[in-house]
Design an enzyme around this catalytic site. Sequence first.
Site, PDB file in Angstrom:
ATOM      1  N   GLU A 160      17.538   0.109  41.616  1.00 45.43           N
ATOM      2  CA  GLU A 160      18.191   0.949  42.616  1.00 45.43           C
ATOM      3  C   GLU A 160      19.575   1.396  42.158  1.00 45.43           C
ATOM      4  O   GLU A 160      19.968   2.544  42.390  1.00 45.43           O
ATOM      5  CB  GLU A 160      18.304   0.186  43.940  1.00 45.43           C
ATOM      6  CG  GLU A 160      16.991   0.073  44.665  1.00 45.43           C
ATOM      7  CD  GLU A 160      17.133  -0.591  46.016  1.00 45.43           C
ATOM      8  OE1 GLU A 160      18.190  -0.446  46.655  1.00 45.43           O
ATOM      9  OE2 GLU A 160      16.174  -1.244  46.446  1.00 45.43           O
ATOM     10  N   TYR A 208      13.465  -9.464  42.769  1.00 44.32           N
ATOM     11  CA  TYR A 208      14.614  -8.988  43.547  1.00 44.32           C
ATOM     12  C   TYR A 208      15.745  -8.484  42.638  1.00 44.32           C
ATOM     13  O   TYR A 208      16.237  -7.372  42.840  1.00 44.32           O
ATOM     14  CB  TYR A 208      15.096 -10.087  44.487  1.00 44.32           C
ATOM     15  CG  TYR A 208      16.160  -9.624  45.448  1.00 44.32           C
ATOM     16  CD1 TYR A 208      15.896  -8.646  46.387  1.00 44.32           C
ATOM     17  CD2 TYR A 208      17.446 -10.148  45.394  1.00 44.32           C
ATOM     18  CE1 TYR A 208      16.864  -8.212  47.265  1.00 44.32           C
ATOM     19  CE2 TYR A 208      18.423  -9.721  46.267  1.00 44.32           C
ATOM     20  CZ  TYR A 208      18.131  -8.757  47.201  1.00 44.32           C
ATOM     21  OH  TYR A 208      19.093  -8.331  48.049  1.00 44.32           O
TER      22      TYR A 208
END
Length: 102
Positions: free
Chosen positions: A31, A24
């Site tokens: 991103e 994660y």
Amino acid sequence: FCKQFGAVPTPVESLRFNLFLGLYPLGVCAEIVCLWVAATDVHRNGPRLLLPHNCELSLYAVLYTCAATLYLPCFPMLYRHMLAQRAKMYKARLGKTQSAVE
């Protein structure tokens, strides 16, 4: 997908709640980097808004930068939620194991 058939296999559930610990943060960083690269590219090559005093502003670059900065305050909250879900899953699993032993 597995929940639709009645039960999630233990290895799949364990993988879900353990792999996120490393994947994660890696995904969020990736991103942010992608948004940052896109913002710099759009700032150089994208449409611009002409402002007074010879200033130019790329609206898309501003939007990409805002989206990237939203990850910073949201990431800890979402990560803590996933840790709480993980603890809840392990607590439920421990309860099932103890009731099976008794």
